[in-house]
Design an enzyme around this catalytic site. Structure first.
Site, short mmCIF file in Angstrom:
data_model
loop_
_atom_site.label_atom_id
_atom_site.label_comp_id
_atom_site.label_asym_id
_atom_site.label_seq_id
_atom_site.Cartn_x
_atom_site.Cartn_y
_atom_site.Cartn_z
N GLU A 206 0.75 -1.19 -0.01
CA GLU A 206 -0.03 -0.05 -0.12
C GLU A 206 0.73 1.35 -0.04
OE1 GLU A 206 -3.02 0.13 2.95
OE2 GLU A 206 -4.05 -1.57 2.36
N GLU A 394 -5.17 -8.75 0.61
CA GLU A 394 -5.86 -8.54 1.86
C GLU A 394 -7.14 -8.19 1.80
OE1 GLU A 394 -4.29 -5.19 4.50
OE2 GLU A 394 -2.15 -5.66 3.95
C1 GCO Z 1 -3.34 -1.67 5.62
C2 GCO Z 1 -2.43 -2.71 5.97
C3 GCO Z 1 -2.72 -3.36 7.21
C4 GCO Z 1 -3.94 -2.95 8.30
C5 GCO Z 1 -5.42 -3.39 7.51
C6 GCO Z 1 -6.58 -3.00 8.26
O1 GCO Z 1 -3.73 -1.46 4.77
O2 GCO Z 1 -3.32 -0.70 6.41
O3 GCO Z 1 -2.08 -3.50 4.88
O4 GCO Z 1 -1.52 -3.40 7.89
O5 GCO Z 1 -3.80 -3.49 9.13
O6 GCO Z 1 -5.48 -2.94 6.20
O7 GCO Z 1 -6.51 -1.70 8.38
#
Ligand code: GCO
Length: 487
Positions: A206, A394
């Protein structure tokens, strides 16, 4: 301004190629023959070999911040700065997975997981960001990855999930092009050391989040609120770092390595499935992801993006654009929310619809519910950018979990969320959208950045005082999806 900070603004074919086209009324199990024992027992199946995994990240689970020769990261500094995180909570201990990973792997195995997405902490490999590597860091991850493989779980490694060595931030962090070069060196070095046991590599997690939230809104480490121009330049350095790292990994990881990234895109979905809204969504997907996914896959910043920035546009060269667009073996996409788009009579041809008051969310207020994103986002990525292999790196949600009097955690809200999203994923995959795997965020409740431990995203409950792990109802649900390879 392009708004990627979902934590702040969340409220506001041919399927035959994949080998799972089902004739009416036939189940995957019936089609699979004697060797298809693991195939689905329902029509809502996934292709054989679909990769089911879970995801975590180093700073959110490891703890042991002073062990194994680890250097200081920007998240150590930020979380220890008063007022920056929920009740001043830090990742010093987190879920203690640096020590307890055998227990975590046993949980994965019990659920039948095929794959584990984890991240390597850059300051464990290069405590100062560059220079002298730390063999103990490599050793730790080798032991972890070998334990995964022994359990029959394929490692998917992310090289940067936000824990930038503080020493590099002190020299400008992602504001400096040198950080992009340092990242490529670290990525190449690490892939060279672990390439015999890790085949699937993701450069960064990200970019859009760590840049927009870390250097834009300042809610995450390093907590800066840069000017428009500086922010645009930091974005450019992040995508450049990604591109340079792709080449560095390819040069050192050895045979069979696959390289991609895990990006959080603007999760565009059409207001509903009509020709005009779908056409608008396609335009929006490219334009709204201009500084990240779009430049990574097209090798250019869109005219609109550059025009909108005007004098604040990033400085870049043609050679850099070429590096940024280094071909990938797969694209990982992290998906939580959906942003509905409608056709509009304006220069762009689309408008993002603001979320109406009272729109449903999960426990995090940014986490508006939008299962259609698991259908539309990979479909739009494939159709507008020609991406041929996608992983959902994710997906998951926070919920206000409690331990019931019988010691179990009945997170029916999370089960509902996951079932709705997976149904949309299955819809896409069965139509030929090239999604090859799904990684649930997260295996464990863990350190949710600025929200500390107040938001639980795990399918395993963690008692942060005792580190006791309790598989939630959702982990049993997920195990059953994996076991049937379908819904
Ligand atoms: C993000 C990350 C994770 C987070 C999840 C929940 O996108 O922030 O990859 O580390 O914990 O997305 O917010």
């Amino acid at each position: 301004m392009i708004r990627f900070d979902r934590r702040l603004f969340g409220k506001l074919a041919a399927m035959s190629a994949a080998g799972f086209a089902l004739p009416e009324g036939k189940s995957v199990a019936a089609m699979a023959g004697p060797k298809g024992a693991a195939a689905a027992s329902s029509d809502r199946g996934f292709p054989q070999g679909f990769v089911w995994g879970s995801a975590t990240a180093s700073y959110q689970v490891e703890g042991a911040v002073h062990e194994g020769g680890r250097g200081v990261s920007i998240w150590d500094t930020f979380s220890h700065t008063p007022g920056k995180t929920f009740q001043g909570e830090t990742g010093d201990v987190a879920t203690d997975s640096y020590h307890r990973f055998p227990e975590d792997i046993a949980l994965m195995k019990a659920m039948g997981l095929k794959a584990c997405r984890f991240s390597i902490a850059w300051p464990r490999i290069f405590p100062e960001g560059t220079g002298q590597p730390n063999q103990k860091g490599i050793d730790h991850y080798r032991i972890f990855v070998e334990a995964l493989r022994e359990a029959g779980i394929e490692p998917y490694c992310t090289l940067y999930h936000w824990d930038l060595p503080q020493a590099l931030e002190d020299k400008g962090g992602w504001q400096s092009k040198a950080t992009a070069q340092a990242f490529a060196e670290y990525a190449g070095y690490t892939a060279g050391k672990l390439g015999d046991v890790v085949k699937n590599w993701m450069t960064m997690n990200e970019m859009s989040s760590f840049i927009e939230i870390g250097y834009g809104s300042g809610r995450h480490a390093p907590g800066l609120t840069l000017s428009k121009q500086k922010l645009a330049q930091a974005r450019h350095h992040a995508v450049l770092g990604h591109g340079l790292a792709v080449s560095a990994i390819r040069a050192s990881a050895g045979k069979g390595a696959k390289v991609g990234s895990a990006e959080s895109v603007r999760p565009i979905v059409p207001a509903f499935n009509s020709a005009e809204h779908v056409a608008a969504a396609k335009k929006a997907f490219v334009e709204e992801n201009a500084p990240y996914l779009t430049v990574m896959h097209t090798g250019r910043y869109t005219d609109h993006y550059l025009q909108k920035l005007g004098a604040d546009a990033p400085v870049f060269t043609a050679e850099e654009l070429k590096a940024i667009a280094a071909p990938l073996d797969f694209q990982g996409i992290n998906i939580y929310t959906a942003e509905q788009v409608r056709a509009a009579d304006n220069a762009l041809g689309y408008a993002i619809i603001p979320k109406p008051k009272g729109y449903p969310t999960m426990a995090s207020d940014w986490l508006t519910i939008g299962p259609g994103a698991l259908y539309w986002v990979p479909k739009l990525a494939a159709e507008t950018m020609g991406i041929k292999e996608i992983y959902i790196t994710e997906n998951g949600c926070s919920a206000d979990d409690v331990v019931a009097s019988d010691g179990e955690v009945y997170d029916t809200d999370r089960v509902m969320f996951l079932e709705a999203y997976l149904t949309q994923l299955q819809r896409g995959v069965s139509e030929g959208v090239p999604v090859r795997g799904y990684f649930l965020w997260s295996l464990l409740d863990n350190y949710e950045w600025a929200d500390g431990y107040s938001k639980r995203f795990g399918i395993t409950y963690v008692d942060f005082k005792t580190q006791k792990r309790i598989p939630k109802l959702s982990s049993k649900f997920y195990g059953s999806v994996i076991g049937r390879n379908g819904l």
